[in-house]
Design a protein around this motif. Structure first.
Motif, mmCIF file in Angstrom:
data_model
loop_
_atom_site.group_PDB
_atom_site.id
_atom_site.type_symbol
_atom_site.label_atom_id
_atom_site.label_comp_id
_atom_site.label_asym_id
_atom_site.label_seq_id
_atom_site.Cartn_x
_atom_site.Cartn_y
_atom_site.Cartn_z
ATOM 1 N N ALA A 1 105.732 31.176 63.960
ATOM 2 C CA ALA A 1 104.259 30.914 63.507
ATOM 3 C C ALA A 1 103.936 30.159 62.698
ATOM 4 O O ALA A 1 103.135 29.311 62.618
ATOM 5 N N ALA A 2 104.791 30.126 61.177
ATOM 6 C CA ALA A 2 104.619 29.109 60.182
ATOM 7 C C ALA A 2 104.821 27.917 60.529
ATOM 8 O O ALA A 2 103.998 27.041 60.313
ATOM 9 N N ALA A 3 105.740 27.550 61.510
ATOM 10 C CA ALA A 3 106.073 26.223 62.008
ATOM 11 C C ALA A 3 104.929 25.874 62.847
ATOM 12 O O ALA A 3 104.588 24.669 62.772
ATOM 13 N N ASN A 4 104.449 26.672 63.635
ATOM 14 C CA ASN A 4 103.334 26.232 64.615
ATOM 15 C C ASN A 4 102.023 26.048 63.722
ATOM 16 O O ASN A 4 101.339 24.888 64.000
ATOM 17 N N TYR A 5 101.851 26.893 62.704
ATOM 18 C CA TYR A 5 100.742 26.549 61.776
ATOM 19 C C TYR A 5 100.878 24.999 61.266
ATOM 20 O O TYR A 5 99.939 24.211 61.105
ATOM 21 N N ALA A 6 102.113 24.749 60.551
ATOM 22 C CA ALA A 6 102.535 23.567 59.817
ATOM 23 C C ALA A 6 102.205 22.454 60.950
ATOM 24 O O ALA A 6 101.691 21.370 60.644
ATOM 25 N N ALA A 7 102.839 22.509 62.141
ATOM 26 C CA ALA A 7 102.461 21.567 63.186
ATOM 27 C C ALA A 7 101.284 21.336 63.271
ATOM 28 O O ALA A 7 100.662 19.834 63.272
ATOM 29 N N HIS A 8 100.258 21.976 63.424
ATOM 30 C CA HIS A 8 98.975 21.730 63.663
ATOM 31 C C HIS A 8 98.202 21.206 62.400
ATOM 32 O O HIS A 8 97.168 20.387 62.336
ATOM 33 N N ARG A 9 98.649 21.793 61.059
ATOM 34 C CA ARG A 9 97.941 21.366 60.002
ATOM 35 C C ARG A 9 98.683 20.159 59.325
ATOM 36 O O ARG A 9 97.769 19.190 58.615
ATOM 37 N N TYR A 10 99.862 19.852 59.242
ATOM 38 C CA TYR A 10 100.627 18.645 58.783
ATOM 39 C C TYR A 10 101.602 17.866 59.793
ATOM 40 O O TYR A 10 102.187 17.128 59.282
ATOM 41 N N GLY A 11 101.575 18.172 61.070
ATOM 42 C CA GLY A 11 102.365 17.467 62.029
ATOM 43 C C GLY A 11 103.645 18.135 62.020
ATOM 44 O O GLY A 11 104.151 17.884 63.182
ATOM 45 N N SER A 12 104.327 18.815 61.211
ATOM 46 C CA SER A 12 105.507 19.411 61.102
ATOM 47 C C SER A 12 105.739 20.029 60.007
ATOM 48 O O SER A 12 105.275 19.646 58.815
ATOM 49 N N ILE A 13 106.594 21.145 59.945
ATOM 50 C CA ILE A 13 107.179 21.880 58.737
ATOM 51 C C ILE A 13 108.090 20.950 58.082
ATOM 52 O O ILE A 13 108.077 21.201 56.910
ATOM 53 N N ASP A 14 108.363 19.903 58.735
ATOM 54 C CA ASP A 14 109.306 18.820 57.922
ATOM 55 C C ASP A 14 108.438 17.981 56.848
ATOM 56 O O ASP A 14 108.789 17.521 56.020
ATOM 57 N N ASN A 15 107.322 18.053 57.243
ATOM 58 C CA ASN A 15 106.245 17.614 56.233
ATOM 59 C C ASN A 15 105.581 18.331 54.984
ATOM 60 O O ASN A 15 104.876 17.727 54.355
ATOM 61 N N VAL A 16 106.219 19.518 55.066
ATOM 62 C CA VAL A 16 105.844 20.353 53.987
ATOM 63 C C VAL A 16 106.723 20.467 52.889
ATOM 64 O O VAL A 16 107.988 20.788 52.942
ATOM 65 N N ASN A 17 106.245 19.840 51.872
ATOM 66 C CA ASN A 17 107.228 19.513 50.413
ATOM 67 C C ASN A 17 106.947 20.365 49.463
ATOM 68 O O ASN A 17 107.585 20.197 48.198
ATOM 69 N N SER A 18 106.047 21.386 49.575
ATOM 70 C CA SER A 18 105.490 22.136 48.246
ATOM 71 C C SER A 18 104.916 23.222 48.982
ATOM 72 O O SER A 18 104.730 23.413 50.015
ATOM 73 N N ALA A 19 104.342 24.146 48.213
ATOM 74 C CA ALA A 19 103.352 25.344 48.640
ATOM 75 C C ALA A 19 102.340 24.899 49.750
ATOM 76 O O ALA A 19 101.909 23.860 49.470
ATOM 77 N N TYR A 20 102.092 25.498 50.727
ATOM 78 C CA TYR A 20 101.308 25.292 51.805
ATOM 79 C C TYR A 20 99.883 24.947 51.405
ATOM 80 O O TYR A 20 99.266 25.639 50.774
#
Length: 166
Positions: free
Chosen positions: A147-166
């Motif tokens: 679910a978190a990866a799905n959220y990050a994909a929609h918000r940031y393009g991918s969980i890989d693009n998250v390098n700090s707190a969401y």
């Protein structure tokens, strides 16, 4: 003297008081009103059959490595981007790998919706970005990661693009 959230977190980190999920206070996996109103769900698959088939086919271990690998297989089948390294990096920052981690002190907790699980997700975000084929329990490791990866994909393009707190 009022300090900014960043300076408080920096002070906590520098003094060694920062604990699991402290970075979550800056920004938690929380959708905006528009995001919550229009969640994007992956295609549906029966929870029990997909989960059982994946476990049988791949023999996932019941540990962080196994949870990440199982989530990645589900993500791949649902076309949710992300990598093992991106997931593990974010999990270690958010919960140190504890699937039962819960933030009881930030604004979300004070509002009655504490961040929970490996990727410190709040219930509204989990509900909006839950991926069919996973448990409906926010503290289920595979469901939380996916679910978190799905959220990050929609918000940031991918969980890989998250390098700090969401």
């Amino acid at each position: 003297m009022t300090r900014t959230r960043f300076s408080r977190l920096r002070t906590l980190a520098l003094t060694g008081i920062a604990t699991t999920g402290a970075a979550t206070a800056a920004l938690t996996l929380m959708p905006t009103a528009a995001q919550a109103a229009e969640p994007v769900h992956a295609k549906t698959t029966a929870v029990t059959s997909e989960s059982r088939d994946l476990v049988k086919a791949h023999g996932y271990a019941n540990n962080l490595d196994g949870w990440i690998k199982q989530s990645l297989d589900i993500m791949k089948s649902k076309k949710i981007p992300g990598s093992y390294d991106g997931l593990k990096r974010n999990i270690m920052r958010e919960s140190s790998g504890n699937p039962n981690a819960q933030n009881n002190w930030d604004i979300n907790a004070r509002n009655g919706i504490p961040s929970k699980g490996l990727l410190q997700v709040i219930q509204p975000t989990f509900n909006a970005y839950h991926v069919e084929g996973t448990s409906h329990s926010i503290t289920d490791p595979v469901a939380n990661i996916t679910a978190a990866a799905n959220y990050a994909a929609h918000r940031y393009g991918s969980i890989d693009n998250v390098n700090s707190a969401y």
